[in-house]
Scaffold this motif. Structure first.
Motif, short mmCIF file in Angstrom:
data_model
loop_
_atom_site.label_atom_id
_atom_site.label_comp_id
_atom_site.label_asym_id
_atom_site.label_seq_id
_atom_site.Cartn_x
_atom_site.Cartn_y
_atom_site.Cartn_z
N TYR A 81 48.26 -36.87 -10.88
CA TYR A 81 49.57 -36.58 -10.17
C TYR A 81 50.09 -38.02 -9.45
CZ TYR A 81 48.49 -31.75 -11.12
OH TYR A 81 48.39 -30.55 -11.92
N LEU A 82 51.07 -38.47 -9.63
CA LEU A 82 51.37 -39.69 -9.43
C LEU A 82 51.81 -39.89 -7.80
CD1 LEU A 82 53.91 -40.58 -12.13
CD2 LEU A 82 51.57 -41.56 -12.00
N THR A 83 52.48 -39.08 -7.23
CA THR A 83 52.58 -38.95 -5.78
C THR A 83 51.34 -38.81 -4.90
OG1 THR A 83 52.90 -36.56 -5.26
CG2 THR A 83 54.92 -37.87 -6.15
N TYR A 84 50.40 -38.44 -5.54
CA TYR A 84 49.05 -38.32 -4.72
C TYR A 84 48.69 -39.82 -4.26
CZ TYR A 84 44.15 -37.47 -3.43
OH TYR A 84 43.09 -37.38 -2.89
N TYR A 85 48.89 -40.88 -5.13
CA TYR A 85 48.43 -42.19 -4.92
C TYR A 85 49.22 -42.99 -3.86
CZ TYR A 85 45.82 -41.96 -9.22
OH TYR A 85 44.88 -41.74 -10.14
N THR A 86 50.49 -42.46 -3.63
CA THR A 86 51.40 -43.12 -2.77
C THR A 86 51.34 -42.03 -1.45
OG1 THR A 86 53.00 -41.87 -3.89
CG2 THR A 86 52.98 -44.09 -4.29
N HIS A 87 51.19 -41.06 -1.47
CA HIS A 87 51.43 -40.29 -0.41
C HIS A 87 50.10 -39.27 -0.11
CE1 HIS A 87 55.23 -41.36 -0.23
NE2 HIS A 87 55.56 -40.78 -1.58
N GLY A 88 49.18 -39.10 -0.77
CA GLY A 88 48.00 -38.39 -0.69
C GLY A 88 48.49 -36.86 -0.12
N ARG A 93 54.44 -36.36 0.70
CA ARG A 93 54.11 -36.10 -0.41
C ARG A 93 55.15 -34.76 -1.37
NH1 ARG A 93 49.24 -33.51 -4.27
NH2 ARG A 93 50.28 -33.91 -6.15
N GLY A 94 55.24 -33.91 -0.25
CA GLY A 94 56.30 -32.98 -0.47
C GLY A 94 57.63 -33.00 -0.70
N VAL A 95 57.94 -34.26 0.11
CA VAL A 95 59.38 -34.82 -0.02
C VAL A 95 59.67 -35.28 -1.40
CG1 VAL A 95 61.16 -36.52 0.83
CG2 VAL A 95 59.90 -34.97 2.51
N ALA A 96 58.54 -36.12 -1.56
CA ALA A 96 58.59 -36.85 -2.92
C ALA A 96 58.56 -35.81 -4.11
CB ALA A 96 57.36 -37.77 -3.00
N LEU A 98 60.00 -32.90 -4.25
CA LEU A 98 61.27 -32.27 -4.31
C LEU A 98 62.16 -33.32 -4.97
CD1 LEU A 98 61.57 -30.31 -1.05
CD2 LEU A 98 61.34 -29.52 -3.30
N ARG A 99 62.18 -34.50 -4.58
CA ARG A 99 62.96 -35.74 -5.14
C ARG A 99 62.92 -35.78 -6.48
NH1 ARG A 99 62.55 -40.84 -6.04
NH2 ARG A 99 60.62 -41.28 -5.36
N ASP A 118 55.24 -34.33 -10.69
CA ASP A 118 54.89 -35.93 -10.40
C ASP A 118 53.57 -35.92 -11.33
OD1 ASP A 118 52.92 -33.85 -9.01
OD2 ASP A 118 52.33 -35.63 -7.81
N HIS A 119 53.29 -34.94 -12.36
CA HIS A 119 52.18 -34.96 -13.15
C HIS A 119 52.38 -36.05 -14.24
CE1 HIS A 119 49.09 -34.15 -16.37
NE2 HIS A 119 48.49 -33.43 -15.51
N LEU A 120 51.57 -36.97 -14.65
CA LEU A 120 51.92 -38.06 -15.36
C LEU A 120 52.42 -37.81 -16.79
CD1 LEU A 120 51.95 -41.09 -15.99
CD2 LEU A 120 49.36 -40.92 -16.44
#
Length: 213
Positions: A81-88, A93-96, A98-99, A118-120
């Motif tokens: 999950y890509l947003t996990y790396y940037t937002h944990g 992460r919730g905002v990311a 939705l975006r 956000d799954h690869l």
């Protein structure tokens, strides 16, 4: 970028999206097509794909599935999950999420109910369908992709070949991206333990880090 190169990258991203998914009957049924697709790609992509396809052919489906789960379901550094790396586990992460969902919708693509944006694999499917926008998305999360690649390499995982192939389709890491990857490797993702539900529907909030099935 020429149209030919864009088409080849799109083919590579579609192939990678399938191969990075859970190794179920559908994936095995598509192996002949995946072999043919891999053979048409440039050597830096085709080589790692050929090694991974040989790995799939050398084990039983049960063995491969067990390795997949051990690789992606139980290790934070093996997160797809890509947003996990940037937002944990933070509100950002919730905002990311939705975006990303809105970005897919604007491009005319809809997610299945059980898919996280956000799954690869999902990001790669989007990139294959919309190469220009997809390249921007994958580049935005380049540091996380690199951290996953390094984690798989450190673990001696056969899935490292898929991340090597993906990296070969993307621009080289910039200084900022290298620094971000090093920082993530040293510190891990942010870890604000708060509820994310107000910022994305519950179906887009994974219960745990793991692979798409």
């Amino acid at each position: 970028m020429s149209g030919k190169n864009e088409a080849l990258d799109a083919r590579a991203w579609q192939t990678l999206s399938v191969l990075l998914g859970y190794p179920d009957e559908e994936l095995y049924g598509n192996l002949p097509l995946l072999h043919r697709a891999a053979a048409t790609l440039p050597a830096p992509v085709a080589g790692p794909l050929a090694r991974f396809l040989a790995f799939l052919g050398a084990g039983t489906p049960e063995q491969i599935a067990q390795q997949y789960v051990a690789t992606f379901d139980h290790k934070r550094r093996g997160c797809l999950y890509l947003t996990y790396y940037t937002h944990g586990d933070t509100r950002k992460r919730g905002v990311a999420l939705l975006r990303l969902k809105q970005q897919y919708a604007a491009a005319g693509l809809r997610l299945a109910q059980d898919e996280l944006p956000d799954h690869l694999c999902v990001a790669l499917e989007f990139a294959a369908a919309r190469p220009e926008a997809g390249r921007r998305l994958l580049t935005e999360y380049r540091a996380g992709v690199e951290l996953l690649r390094l984690a798989l390499a450190d673990a001696g995982s056969p899935w490292r070949d898929l991340l090597d192939a993906l990296s070969a389709t993307l621009p080289a890491l910039t200084g900022d991206q290298r620094a971000a990857a090093a920082r993530l490797a040293a510190q891990g993702p942010p870890d604000e333990q708060v509820g994310l539900e107000p910022f994305a529907p519950p179906q887009y909030m994974p219960e745990s880090v793991g692979g798409r099935r």
